[in-house]
Motif scaffolding. Structure first.
Motif, PDB file in Angstrom:
ATOM      1  N   VAL A 131       0.844  -1.200   0.000  1.00 38.74           N
ATOM      2  CA  VAL A 131       0.000   0.000   0.000  1.00 38.74           C
ATOM      3  C   VAL A 131       0.875   1.244   0.000  1.00 38.74           C
ATOM      4  O   VAL A 131       1.969   1.244   0.559  1.00 38.74           O
ATOM      5  CB  VAL A 131      -0.962   0.043   1.205  1.00 38.74           C
ATOM      6  N   VAL A 132       0.381   2.287  -0.645  1.00 34.17           N
ATOM      7  CA  VAL A 132       1.048   3.580  -0.617  1.00 34.17           C
ATOM      8  C   VAL A 132       0.295   4.435   0.392  1.00 34.17           C
ATOM      9  O   VAL A 132      -0.932   4.474   0.400  1.00 34.17           O
ATOM     10  CB  VAL A 132       1.062   4.233  -2.014  1.00 34.17           C
ATOM     11  N   ILE A 133       1.035   5.111   1.254  1.00 31.80           N
ATOM     12  CA  ILE A 133       0.457   5.901   2.338  1.00 31.80           C
ATOM     13  C   ILE A 133       0.383   7.372   1.916  1.00 31.80           C
ATOM     14  O   ILE A 133       1.379   7.928   1.447  1.00 31.80           O
ATOM     15  CB  ILE A 133       1.309   5.780   3.624  1.00 31.80           C
ATOM     16  N   TYR A 134      -0.782   7.979   2.119  1.00 37.51           N
ATOM     17  CA  TYR A 134      -1.011   9.385   1.798  1.00 37.51           C
ATOM     18  C   TYR A 134      -1.474  10.119   3.053  1.00 37.51           C
ATOM     19  O   TYR A 134      -2.034   9.503   3.959  1.00 37.51           O
ATOM     20  CB  TYR A 134      -2.123   9.534   0.753  1.00 37.51           C
ATOM     21  N   ASN A 135      -1.282  11.435   3.076  1.00 32.91           N
ATOM     22  CA  ASN A 135      -1.948  12.222   4.108  1.00 32.91           C
ATOM     23  C   ASN A 135      -3.331  12.582   3.564  1.00 32.91           C
ATOM     24  O   ASN A 135      -3.666  12.251   2.430  1.00 32.91           O
ATOM     25  CB  ASN A 135      -1.124  13.443   4.530  1.00 32.91           C
ATOM     26  N   MET A 136      -4.139  13.276   4.352  1.00 30.16           N
ATOM     27  CA  MET A 136      -5.514  13.558   3.927  1.00 30.16           C
ATOM     28  C   MET A 136      -5.585  14.551   2.760  1.00 30.16           C
ATOM     29  O   MET A 136      -6.609  14.662   2.111  1.00 30.16           O
ATOM     30  CB  MET A 136      -6.339  14.072   5.107  1.00 30.16           C
ATOM     31  N   SER A 137      -4.501  15.246   2.471  1.00 27.52           N
ATOM     32  CA  SER A 137      -4.486  16.141   1.310  1.00 27.52           C
ATOM     33  C   SER A 137      -3.802  15.492   0.100  1.00 27.52           C
ATOM     34  O   SER A 137      -3.282  16.176  -0.773  1.00 27.52           O
ATOM     35  CB  SER A 137      -3.821  17.471   1.667  1.00 27.52           C
ATOM     36  N   ASP A 138      -3.800  14.170   0.053  1.00 29.64           N
ATOM     37  CA  ASP A 138      -3.307  13.366  -1.076  1.00 29.64           C
ATOM     38  C   ASP A 138      -1.837  13.564  -1.420  1.00 29.64           C
ATOM     39  O   ASP A 138      -1.443  13.459  -2.573  1.00 29.64           O
ATOM     40  CB  ASP A 138      -4.162  13.590  -2.325  1.00 29.64           C
TER      41      ASP A 138
END
Length: 180
Positions: A131-138
């Motif tokens: 999986v690639v991890i993002y913050n809530m602002s992509d």
């Protein structure tokens, strides 16, 4: 600098497909030219054919790097993805996890992700999927391995591990001398 052998290509593509699936072809067949993967000093580099031909003029001992280092082969023959591969994994990722703002810092310090820190998760994520991890602002922060599937995650308690840490943007600071 040389092309990857069949065994090395298989290991490398197997690791890449864990994160981006069949989208590997998008890395090689791009509109802005032909791109390739090359091995130099146990590291796999991603570069344009034009850059590869220019780098071929430099002797192996004097050539430090060329293109983008996606990862390296260990002495035991396994392949390890570097954080420098994130820019190429993120646009084509099959499974993604978005972190809540309070969990971002913990992940960037190299810790695993617990359920209470997950903002949302791609539907259909399987256990042990990349999986690639993002913050809530992509903004992509790193990548890891799903410890629980999406359905298992819904039933898990808030302190259960959901994603096992593999690499994050904080590694640029923690290990800047080792990233080549």
């Amino acid at each position: 600098m040389r092309p990857l052998t069949d065994q090395e290509t298989e290991l490398f593509f197997k690791k890449l497909s864990k994160y981006i699936g069949d989208n590997i072809r998008h890395l090689l067949d791009r509109e802005d030219g032909q791109y390739c993967f090359r091995l130099h000093l146990d590291r796999v580099y991603y570069c344009s054919e034009k850059l590869m031909k220019a780098a071929a003029c430099i002797s192996r001992k004097q050539l430090l790097s060329f293109g983008t280092c996606l990862g390296k082969f260990t002495k035991s023959g396994k392949f390890y993805l570097n954080i420098t591969a994130l820019d190429y994994l993120a646009p084509y990722a099959k499974w993604r996890v978005w972190l809540k703002p309070n969990a971002e810092q913990q992940f960037l310090y190299g810790n695993n992700i617990v359920k209470s820190g997950v903002g949302r998760m791609t539907e259909g994520t399987e256990t042990n999927a990349g999986v690639v991890i993002y913050n809530m602002s992509d903004m992509p922060l790193g990548f890891g391995v799903a410890a629980k599937s999406t359905t298992d995650c819904r039933r898990a308690d808030p302190t259960a591990l959901v994603v096992l840490h593999q690499a994050d943007l904080g590694q640029y600071i923690r290990a800047e001398d080792a990233l080549t």
